[in-house]
Enzyme design. Structure first.
Site, short mmCIF file in Angstrom:
data_model
loop_
_atom_site.label_atom_id
_atom_site.label_comp_id
_atom_site.label_asym_id
_atom_site.label_seq_id
_atom_site.Cartn_x
_atom_site.Cartn_y
_atom_site.Cartn_z
N LYS A 196 0.86 -1.17 0.00
CA LYS A 196 0.00 0.00 0.00
C LYS A 196 0.90 1.22 0.00
CE LYS A 196 -3.57 2.42 2.56
NZ LYS A 196 -4.65 2.30 3.53
N LYS A 249 -2.50 -1.49 -3.80
CA LYS A 249 -3.21 -0.26 -4.10
C LYS A 249 -2.28 0.93 -4.09
CE LYS A 249 -5.72 1.68 -0.54
NZ LYS A 249 -6.57 1.67 0.67
C1 PBG Z 1 -7.46 3.40 5.58
C2 PBG Z 1 -7.71 3.23 4.13
C3 PBG Z 1 -7.53 4.19 3.12
C4 PBG Z 1 -8.02 3.62 1.95
C5 PBG Z 1 -8.45 2.33 2.25
N1 PBG Z 1 -8.24 2.10 3.60
C6 PBG Z 1 -7.04 5.60 3.21
C7 PBG Z 1 -5.68 5.85 3.68
O1 PBG Z 1 -4.85 4.97 3.84
O2 PBG Z 1 -5.42 7.02 3.95
C8 PBG Z 1 -8.09 4.33 0.62
C9 PBG Z 1 -9.11 3.81 -0.34
C10 PBG Z 1 -9.46 4.74 -1.45
O3 PBG Z 1 -8.84 5.80 -1.64
O4 PBG Z 1 -10.40 4.41 -2.18
N2 PBG Z 1 -6.45 2.70 6.15
#
Ligand code: PBG
Length: 324
Positions: A196, A249
């Site tokens: 991530k 992601k």
């Molecule tokens: C939180 C989380 C996030 C997303 C999924 N889980 C945001 C972040 O890490 O700040 C982002 C998903 C998206 O942008 O669609 N841990």
């Protein structure tokens, strides 16, 4: 060699192109993310994500039924937590009667066959908007893992099928796996956000949950987007620690990572086409710069082509309607 080989031969008509197509989309490919909020009869449009909504539990149930009826196999649940329930230690995150835990139970009662995936991270619950416990402006790792384990257990008790840690703390997959095993939730799977990246593509999501980091950014735990090899280290660790599915992601800008991981590991691979990717397609098509449905399908197929087994996407419903 030309003219023995003419690559255009197999492109000459639609049916022939259909025959040789290497990647395609099926309703089974999709995970639909859903945002849940307190209250009843609520369906609030998220300003940064046109045509996407925060739903109260009653409307959530309706939506789940619709999704199941069109062939969606899995939903990924996020909750918007009211400010009064936010603190620095995830008290509400582990509440057996919290919004997430209730949402899981409601879905389980209403469509038991659908696969329920829950987000595991502290940011929606944090007064600082960070994924972990904060001390002296630092995000604590091991202390956060303890809370994440409790959170995962409370979701498992509520009946979740898969927990999805999205926090990027070190060692959290192993901690959660052990906690689940110890408490007889050996069938609860872990979909770990293995790679991530610290991405600006999450902007609209943070708006949806009002979970913007109150100070600093998430670069001390989420990955540097300049790195590819590091994804192999991260994901290798998660697999060793007991992850069942790996998630990467964001999506479109990170397909080299998807391809690399697909070739490095034999594990089911999910790709999250995140909120910023959705918002860009919406904005550009609203301006008339791009064709919404064509761009949507091109991006989704590209994610499949790169090696995704499943795609978490805010376009799940729209795409399935188009393909079926
Ligand atoms: C939180 C989380 C996030 C997303 C999924 N889980 C945001 C972040 O890490 O700040 C982002 C998903 C998206 O942008 O669609 N841990």
């Amino acid at each position: 060699m030309y003219p023995l080989n003419r690559n255009r031969r197999l492109r000459s008509k639609e049916s022939l192109r259909n025959l040789i197509r290497e990647s395609s989309l099926h309703p089974n490919d999709f995970i639909a993310p859903l945002f849940v909020t307190e209250g009843s009869k609520i369906k609030e449009e998220i300003s940064s994500m046109p045509n996407y909504y925060r739903l109260s539990l009653d409307n959530l149930k309706k939506e789940i039924k619709t999704l199941w009826s069109i062939g969606v196999q899995a939903v990924l649940i996020f909750v918007k937590v009211s400010d009064e329930f936010k603190d620095n230690i995830g008290t509400e995150a582990v509440n057996r009667n919290g919004l997430m835990q209730r949402a899981i139970k409601e879905i389980k009662n209403c469509v038991p066959e659908i696969t329920i995936i829950s987000d595991i991270a502290l940011d929606p619950y944090s007064i600082y908007g960070h994924d972990g416990i904060v001390k002296n402006n630092r995000i604590l790792n091991d202390e956060t893992n303890d809370v994440l384990c409790e959170m995962a257990l409370s979701h498992a008790e509520a009946g979740v099928d898969i927990v999805a840690p999205s926090d990027m703390m070190d060692g959290r997959v192993l901690s959660i796996r052990k906690a689940l095993e110890k408490n007889n939730f050996d069938n609860t799977a872990i979909m770990s956000y293995g790679a991530k990246y610290a991405s600006s593509f999450y902007g609209p999501f943070r708006n949806a949950l009002e979970s913007n980091p109150g100070f600093g950014d998430k670069k001390t735990y989420q990955m540097d987007f300049a790195n590819r090899k590091e994804a192999i280290i991260e994901i290798g660790a998660d697999i060793e620690e007991g992850a069942d599915i790996i998630m990467i992601k964001p999506g479109i800008a990170y397909l080299d990572i998807v391809y690399e991981i697909k070739n490095s590991f034999n594990i089911p691979l999910a790709v999250y086409q995140v909120s910023g990717e959705y918002a860009m397609v919406k904005a550009a098509s609203k301006m008339g710069y791009l064709d919404h449905n064509k761009i949507m399908m091109e991006q989704l197929i590209s994610i499949k082509r790169a090696g995704a087994n499943m795609i978490a996407s805010y376009f799940a419903k729209d795409a399935i309607k188009l393909i079926s």
